[in-house]
Design a protein around this motif. Structure first.
Motif, PDB file in Angstrom:
ATOM      1  N   LYS A 102       0.856  -1.191   0.000  1.00 33.08           N
ATOM      2  CA  LYS A 102       0.000   0.000   0.000  1.00 33.08           C
ATOM      3  C   LYS A 102       0.887   1.234   0.000  1.00 33.08           C
ATOM      4  CE  LYS A 102      -4.241  -1.775   2.095  1.00 33.08           C
ATOM      5  NZ  LYS A 102      -5.314  -1.505   3.082  1.00 33.08           N
ATOM      6  N   ALA A 121      -0.349   4.629   1.432  1.00 35.89           N
ATOM      7  CA  ALA A 121      -0.933   4.626   2.769  1.00 35.89           C
ATOM      8  C   ALA A 121      -0.397   5.780   3.612  1.00 35.89           C
ATOM      9  CB  ALA A 121      -0.636   3.306   3.462  1.00 35.89           C
ATOM     10  N   GLY A 133       1.768  -2.085   8.276  1.00 35.62           N
ATOM     11  CA  GLY A 133       2.346  -1.229   7.253  1.00 35.62           C
ATOM     12  C   GLY A 133       3.853  -1.319   7.188  1.00 35.62           C
TER      13      GLY A 133
END
Length: 218
Positions: A140, A143, A166
């Motif tokens: 991602k 993000a 993350g």
């Protein structure tokens, strides 16, 4: 399966894009052999019927290793497949609505990037939070990043457990010392490894060490 905080220790999120020589089911079982404590099945490109079929197959593997299966975003797939729960973001079906549909024993995880989102998720009936992105994430790339200080304050403002998510990897996981979470959520650190089982075993050892540290970031 009854949700417990210990399930948050090493939470793996599948990523079919990282499937190479191994089949998707083999990759998943290798992660389970390595000791993941919860699994989220993430499929953005499958139609609902195919998603349900795959979820049922993955659920059978998870049952073998006594690991809860969580479905990413799709509440219908989670309910139809008999998965243990669902994880939703800010743009998905609201936690309160899911709780009304699915009942009290269904596990609901929610993404939280702010203290306000965390408190609301808990008030609406979420069982746990996914907080991040704490590092740059290969899955991602756009993000929103949060600081270790914000991670600590989000974890501290609620009583439900939270995982840091993350870009967490073997090389940076210990930087989360004192941030107050109950574990980590990873994708690439497990599923992109050449030896998934060995990589998972080593990462779990690091997280167990991390969880033994005391104190907190102010």
């Amino acid at each position: 399966m009854q949700f417990q905080t210990k399930h948050m220790l090493l939470y793996a999120i599948t990523n079919r894009a990282q499937t190479d020589a191994q089949t998707f089911l083999n990759q998943t079982e290798n992660a389970l052999k390595g000791g993941i404590t919860m699994l989220q099945l993430r499929e953005k490109g499958l139609d609902e019927a195919s998603f349900v079929t795959e979820a049922i197959q993955i659920k059978q593997l998870c049952r073998k290793y006594h690991v809860p299966l969580i479905i990413n975003d799709n509440v219908n797939v989670a309910l139809k497949s008999g998965a243990d729960g669902v994880h939703v973001g800010a743009d998905d079906e609201p936690v309160k609505s899911i709780r009304q549909r699915a009942g009290k024993n269904f596990i609901i995880g929610a993404t939280a990037k702010t203290i306000e989102q965390a408190k609301k998720a808990q008030a609406d009936g979420a069982d746990y939070l996914g907080v991040g992105a704490v590092f740059p994430s290969p899955t991602k790339q756009n993000a929103i990043r949060i600081t270790p200080q914000l991670l600590f304050h989000i974890c501290s403002c609620v009583t439900i457990p939270a995982v840091a998510i993350g870009g967490v990897s073997h090389s940076n996981v210990m930087q989360l010392k004192g941030c107050g979470m109950s574990g980590i959520a990873v994708s690439s650190a497990v599923f992109a490894a050449d030896n998934i089982t060995a990589s998972t075993i080593e990462l779990k050892k690091q997280v167990e060490q991390l969880m033994q540290t005391k104190g907190g970031i102010q």
